[in-house]
Design a protein around this motif. Structure first.
Motif, PDB file in Angstrom:
ATOM      1  N   HIS A 122       0.839  -1.194   0.000  1.00 29.83           N
ATOM      2  CA  HIS A 122       0.000   0.000   0.000  1.00 29.83           C
ATOM      3  C   HIS A 122       0.875   1.245   0.000  1.00 29.83           C
ATOM      4  O   HIS A 122       2.095   1.150  -0.052  1.00 29.83           O
ATOM      5  N   CYS A 168       1.604  -4.596   3.533  1.00 29.91           N
ATOM      6  CA  CYS A 168       0.314  -5.028   4.029  1.00 29.91           C
ATOM      7  C   CYS A 168       0.460  -5.250   5.535  1.00 29.91           C
ATOM      8  O   CYS A 168       1.510  -5.677   6.014  1.00 29.91           O
ATOM      9  N   ALA A 169      -0.606  -4.937   6.284  1.00 23.99           N
ATOM     10  CA  ALA A 169      -0.484  -4.837   7.733  1.00 23.99           C
ATOM     11  C   ALA A 169       0.174  -6.049   8.415  1.00 23.99           C
ATOM     12  O   ALA A 169       1.135  -5.901   9.138  1.00 23.99           O
ATOM     13  N   CYS A 204      -5.045  -8.161   3.091  1.00 23.77           N
ATOM     14  CA  CYS A 204      -6.159  -7.399   2.528  1.00 23.77           C
ATOM     15  C   CYS A 204      -6.754  -8.091   1.314  1.00 23.77           C
ATOM     16  O   CYS A 204      -7.860  -7.771   0.891  1.00 23.77           O
TER      17      CYS A 204
HETATM   18 ZN   LIG Z   1      -3.014  -4.740   3.155  1.00 25.58          ZN
END
Ligand SMILES: [Zn+2]
Ligand SMILES: [Zn+2]
Ligand SMILES: [Zn+2]
Length: 141
Positions: free
Chosen positions: A86, A101-102, A108
């Motif tokens: 992101h 991504c987290a 996601c």
């Molecule tokens: Zn993500």
């Protein structure tokens, strides 16, 4: 992989403009078409803006470059593909940085409910102020 190998691996014909654009993108960053055109022209004598658009379209369709278009900004291209990373964008100056991504591998891409869709991209943009704009804001007050 060299640029030629990358192009061949995706079934694309090897051309000098395609190699030059790949080289420019490989240097990193999120570049506007204008910046890409300028840098390609430093390598090749004459190449039209339209040719650059064509190359970027072919590279993006082949998965060799990624196009992002944050609201209010012209389209930008980058060579970092395939990881659904992101972006964080500064509201002050437009600076863009990559954000993974987290947690884990592209979580996601597994939405809570996908309604039968085959999901291949999750577009997440974080907005805020970059460090230098924070300093500027602090000194403006
Ligand atoms: Zn993500
Ligand atoms: Zn900023
Ligand atoms: Zn990026």
């Amino acid at each position: 992989m060299t640029g030629e190998e990358l192009l061949r691996s995706r079934g694309l014909r090897v051309t000098r403009p395609r190699l030059a654009v790949l080289e420019v993108l490989a240097a990193g960053g999120h570049l506007e078409v204008e910046e890409i055109t300028q840098r390609v022209r430093e390598r090749l004598d004459s190449v039209s803006t339209q040719a650059i658009y064509d190359v970027l379209g072919a590279l993006s369709r082949a998965g060799l470059s990624r196009r992002i278009e944050p609201a209010g900004s012209p389209a930008r291209y980058e060579a970092r593909v395939g990881d659904n990373h992101h972006h964080v964008v500064c509201r002050g100056c437009g600076e863009i940085a990559d954000v993974d991504c987290a947690v884990g591998s592209a979580p996601c891409l597994d939405p809570v409910a996908a309604y039968g869709f085959e999901v291949d991209e999750a577009e997440v943009t974080y907005w805020g102020l970059c460090p230098s704009c924070q300093v500027r804001r602090a000194t403006d007050d």
